[in-house]
Structures are given as structure tokens and as C-alpha cells.
Motif scaffolding. Structure first.
Motif, mmCIF file in Angstrom:
data_model
loop_
_atom_site.group_PDB
_atom_site.id
_atom_site.type_symbol
_atom_site.label_atom_id
_atom_site.label_comp_id
_atom_site.label_asym_id
_atom_site.label_seq_id
_atom_site.Cartn_x
_atom_site.Cartn_y
_atom_site.Cartn_z
ATOM 1 N N ALA A 82 39.465 40.627 75.580
ATOM 2 C CA ALA A 82 38.537 41.494 74.739
ATOM 3 C C ALA A 82 38.529 42.744 75.233
ATOM 4 O O ALA A 82 38.460 43.154 76.553
ATOM 5 C CB ALA A 82 37.259 40.968 74.336
ATOM 6 N N ARG A 83 38.175 44.030 74.408
ATOM 7 C CA ARG A 83 37.702 45.232 75.055
ATOM 8 C C ARG A 83 36.145 45.561 75.265
ATOM 9 O O ARG A 83 35.410 44.835 74.410
ATOM 10 C CB ARG A 83 38.064 46.516 74.039
ATOM 11 C CG ARG A 83 39.751 46.664 74.188
ATOM 12 C CD ARG A 83 39.912 47.774 73.241
ATOM 13 N NE ARG A 83 41.231 48.303 73.530
ATOM 14 C CZ ARG A 83 42.266 47.835 73.147
ATOM 15 N NH1 ARG A 83 42.272 46.555 72.392
ATOM 16 N NH2 ARG A 83 43.537 48.255 73.527
ATOM 17 N N PHE A 84 35.920 45.704 76.527
ATOM 18 C CA PHE A 84 34.483 46.195 76.756
ATOM 19 C C PHE A 84 34.421 47.278 77.932
ATOM 20 O O PHE A 84 35.484 47.723 78.390
ATOM 21 C CB PHE A 84 33.870 44.695 77.379
ATOM 22 C CG PHE A 84 34.950 44.285 78.742
ATOM 23 C CD1 PHE A 84 34.128 44.725 79.924
ATOM 24 C CD2 PHE A 84 35.827 43.558 78.901
ATOM 25 C CE1 PHE A 84 34.944 44.383 81.308
ATOM 26 C CE2 PHE A 84 36.485 43.164 80.035
ATOM 27 C CZ PHE A 84 36.194 43.692 80.996
ATOM 28 N N GLU A 85 33.052 47.592 78.080
ATOM 29 C CA GLU A 85 32.910 48.660 78.859
ATOM 30 C C GLU A 85 32.691 48.327 80.221
ATOM 31 O O GLU A 85 32.102 47.119 80.504
ATOM 32 C CB GLU A 85 31.473 49.497 78.484
ATOM 33 C CG GLU A 85 31.806 50.259 77.069
ATOM 34 C CD GLU A 85 30.425 51.244 77.268
ATOM 35 O OE1 GLU A 85 29.897 51.519 78.150
ATOM 36 O OE2 GLU A 85 30.212 51.539 75.871
ATOM 37 N N VAL A 86 33.389 48.876 81.163
ATOM 38 C CA VAL A 86 33.475 48.731 82.487
ATOM 39 C C VAL A 86 31.891 48.602 83.135
ATOM 40 O O VAL A 86 31.509 47.543 84.032
ATOM 41 C CB VAL A 86 34.163 49.189 83.329
ATOM 42 C CG1 VAL A 86 34.188 49.237 84.896
ATOM 43 C CG2 VAL A 86 35.704 49.376 83.034
ATOM 44 N N ARG A 87 31.326 49.578 83.112
ATOM 45 C CA ARG A 87 30.108 49.957 83.814
ATOM 46 C C ARG A 87 29.023 48.821 83.645
ATOM 47 O O ARG A 87 28.349 48.335 84.681
ATOM 48 C CB ARG A 87 29.445 51.307 83.508
ATOM 49 C CG ARG A 87 28.186 51.706 84.568
ATOM 50 C CD ARG A 87 27.485 53.014 83.995
ATOM 51 N NE ARG A 87 26.500 53.271 85.106
ATOM 52 C CZ ARG A 87 26.806 53.644 86.340
ATOM 53 N NH1 ARG A 87 27.934 54.003 86.854
ATOM 54 N NH2 ARG A 87 25.677 53.904 86.958
ATOM 55 N N PRO A 88 28.619 48.178 82.508
ATOM 56 C CA PRO A 88 27.820 47.213 82.389
ATOM 57 C C PRO A 88 28.340 45.862 83.163
ATOM 58 O O PRO A 88 27.357 45.085 83.706
ATOM 59 C CB PRO A 88 27.852 46.815 80.850
ATOM 60 C CG PRO A 88 28.166 48.093 80.199
ATOM 61 C CD PRO A 88 29.093 48.775 81.190
ATOM 62 N N LEU A 89 29.659 45.603 82.983
ATOM 63 C CA LEU A 89 30.179 44.567 84.002
ATOM 64 C C LEU A 89 29.830 44.804 85.506
ATOM 65 O O LEU A 89 29.208 44.034 86.159
ATOM 66 C CB LEU A 89 31.467 44.425 83.934
ATOM 67 C CG LEU A 89 32.384 43.491 84.899
ATOM 68 C CD1 LEU A 89 31.602 42.118 84.735
ATOM 69 C CD2 LEU A 89 33.620 43.406 84.692
ATOM 70 N N LEU A 90 29.992 46.037 86.078
ATOM 71 C CA LEU A 90 29.764 46.456 87.579
ATOM 72 C C LEU A 90 28.152 46.223 87.509
ATOM 73 O O LEU A 90 27.712 45.696 88.779
ATOM 74 C CB LEU A 90 30.169 47.799 87.770
ATOM 75 C CG LEU A 90 31.607 48.067 87.626
ATOM 76 C CD1 LEU A 90 32.071 49.398 87.840
ATOM 77 C CD2 LEU A 90 32.506 47.042 88.514
ATOM 78 N N ARG A 119 36.231 38.975 80.708
ATOM 79 C CA ARG A 119 35.297 39.694 81.196
ATOM 80 C C ARG A 119 34.684 38.727 82.273
ATOM 81 O O ARG A 119 34.247 38.885 83.210
ATOM 82 C CB ARG A 119 34.087 40.049 80.162
ATOM 83 C CG ARG A 119 32.716 40.780 80.861
ATOM 84 C CD ARG A 119 31.807 41.124 79.813
ATOM 85 N NE ARG A 119 31.011 42.228 80.274
ATOM 86 C CZ ARG A 119 29.846 41.815 80.847
ATOM 87 N NH1 ARG A 119 29.611 40.642 81.389
ATOM 88 N NH2 ARG A 119 29.006 42.736 81.327
ATOM 89 N N ALA A 120 34.656 37.302 82.054
ATOM 90 C CA ALA A 120 34.045 36.289 82.743
ATOM 91 C C ALA A 120 35.198 36.096 84.211
ATOM 92 O O ALA A 120 34.743 36.021 85.442
ATOM 93 C CB ALA A 120 34.182 34.947 82.300
ATOM 94 N N LEU A 121 36.473 36.026 83.981
ATOM 95 C CA LEU A 121 37.349 36.245 85.019
ATOM 96 C C LEU A 121 36.975 37.471 85.969
ATOM 97 O O LEU A 121 37.169 37.354 87.186
ATOM 98 C CB LEU A 121 38.864 36.023 84.680
ATOM 99 C CG LEU A 121 39.267 34.821 84.061
ATOM 100 C CD1 LEU A 121 40.688 34.754 83.561
ATOM 101 C CD2 LEU A 121 39.082 33.669 84.951
ATOM 102 N N LEU A 122 37.065 38.496 85.422
ATOM 103 C CA LEU A 122 36.920 39.829 86.215
ATOM 104 C C LEU A 122 35.614 39.633 87.133
ATOM 105 O O LEU A 122 35.496 40.277 88.149
ATOM 106 C CB LEU A 122 36.795 41.052 85.293
ATOM 107 C CG LEU A 122 38.272 41.377 84.747
ATOM 108 C CD1 LEU A 122 38.141 42.477 83.733
ATOM 109 C CD2 LEU A 122 39.359 41.613 85.812
#
Length: 215
Positions: free
Chosen positions: A91-99, A131-134
Motif C-alpha cells: 500500500a502507499r504510505f508516508e515514510v517519515r511516520p514509519l521511521l 509497511r510491516a516488512l519494511l
């Protein structure tokens, strides 16, 4: 000459795939009996009247089985990702919240090692992926960095590819915990997302990059 070369490449690829499949199959077959063993050992630790020394030995045995099960889960996960059998949710998501989530999770461990986790990512940068894998890939890289951080020479350029293979423990890393699968898992996740895992000498130390294309 070209035909024979291509046939050899195909044969090598088939052998490598067979080896990957075999390791994943063995891990799958042994996971259930080892889980039963872990449960039985844990039940023994709860028995009344055990001497302290015996109880401690049983706790250590439970912990060792737990580590082996973790190894098998990682082997199976790598095999699933490499073979395309991995159940993932792109899915598309923003990188910064993940980081920020990864940083918040590992900040206590970083503090204990007197290290800083810095984020340099513009808000709104998009990424298409699982997102979970990343998160798992980034977690592996951070754990490795915190566990083996030093001022050493890093990994020679000619051994970068070797360091990404399964079960590879290069000279000087044998005293560190783990089974040499962390970078292999990150590499598999990166390639699933059309990216790559890159290494570069930091003089001293080593830089490891998870390279993905924003979308």
C-alpha cells in the motif's frame, strides 16, 4: 559456448533454489516438535520442589529452544519472500511516520548504548510497499548496528556479497549473538520492493543502506 554457459547458469540456479527450498522445508518440519519441546521444558520449570540449580538449567534450555525457533522462523520467512510465497500487503504510505515509529521503539536500546537515532526525511515522502516488512527490515539493521557498533575496519569490499548470504559469520563477528541471517532477511525484503541492500566502507566501520525508490 553461449548455450553451454546458459545451461550451466540454469543448473546452478536450480541447485540454489533446491537448497533454499530444502532449508525452508527442514525449518518447517522441525518447528512443531521444537515448540512441543519448549512447552514441555517450560512446564517442568513450573514444578514444585525443584532445586534452584535444576530450575535455572531448565530455564536456560527453554531459552535455547526459543532461539532455535527464532532461527527457523527467519529461515522460513526468507524462503517465503524469495520464492514469492510471502503474504504481504502493499500500500502507499508516508515514510517519515514509519521511521519515527522505528526510532521510538529502539530509542531506549540506543540510549543504553550511548547512540543516537537520527531521522532525515521530508514530511510527505511516499512509498509503496509492505509497511510491516519494511519495519522488520529497518529493525534488523538497527539491532545489528547497535549490537556490533565499533571503530573497526568494517567489511572488505570483496566480502560484501558474502556478508548478505545466509548463515555467513565473517571473521571477527563470531563472538556476536545471532545466526548470520539478519542481513539476508533485509536483502530479501529490499528485493521484494524492487530495491537493494548496499554496503560501503565508513573508514572506520561500515555503512549499510536500505535503498528503495519513493513512489
Amino acid at each position: 559456448m553461449s548455450l553451454g554457459y546458459n545451461q550451466n547458469l540454469e543448473r546452478i540456479e536450480r541447485l540454489m533454489e533446491q537448497m533454499r527450498s530444502t532449508s525452508s522445508h527442514i525449518a518447517h518440519e522441525l518447528r512443531t516438535p521444537l515448540t512441543h519441546l519448549q512447552n514441555r521444558l517450560y512446564n517442568l520449570t513450573e514444578r514444585q520442589g525443584l532445586e534452584h540449580e535444576m530450575r535455572e538449567e531448565l530455564h536456560q534450555a527453554v531459552e535455547e529452544v526459543h532461539k532455535i525457533l527464532g532461527l527457523f522462523r527467519t529461515v522460513m520467512r526468507i524462503g517465503e519472500i524469495e520464492s514469492g510465497r510471502c503474504v504481504h500487503q502493499f500500500a502507499r504510505f508516508e515514510v517519515r511516520p514509519l521511521l519515527e515509529e522505528v526510532s521510538e521503539y529502539y530509542q531506549p536500546l540506543a540510549d543504553a548504548h550511548h547512540c543516537q537515532l537520527l531521522i532525515d526525511a521530508p514530511a510527505g515522502t511516499p512509498l509503496f510497499g509492505d509497511r510491516a516488512l519494511l519495519f522488520q527490515a529497518l529493525a534488523n539493521l538497527i539491532e545489528n548496528a547497535l549490537r556490533v557498533s565499533d571503530r573497526g575496519p568494517g567489511i572488505p569490499d570483496n566480502l560484501h556479497a558474502t556478508a548478505l548470504e545466509r548463515f555467513q559469520r565473517l571473521e571477527g563477528s563470531q563472538q556476536q549473538p545471532g545466526f548470520g541471517l539478519g542481513l539476508s532477511l533485509v536483502k530479501a525484503i529490499a528485493e521484494l520492493h524492487g530495491g537493494q541492500l548496499c554496503m560501503a566502507s565508513a573508514n572506520p566501520g561500515l555503512h549499510v543502506y536500505l535503498c528503495l525508490q519513493p513512489t
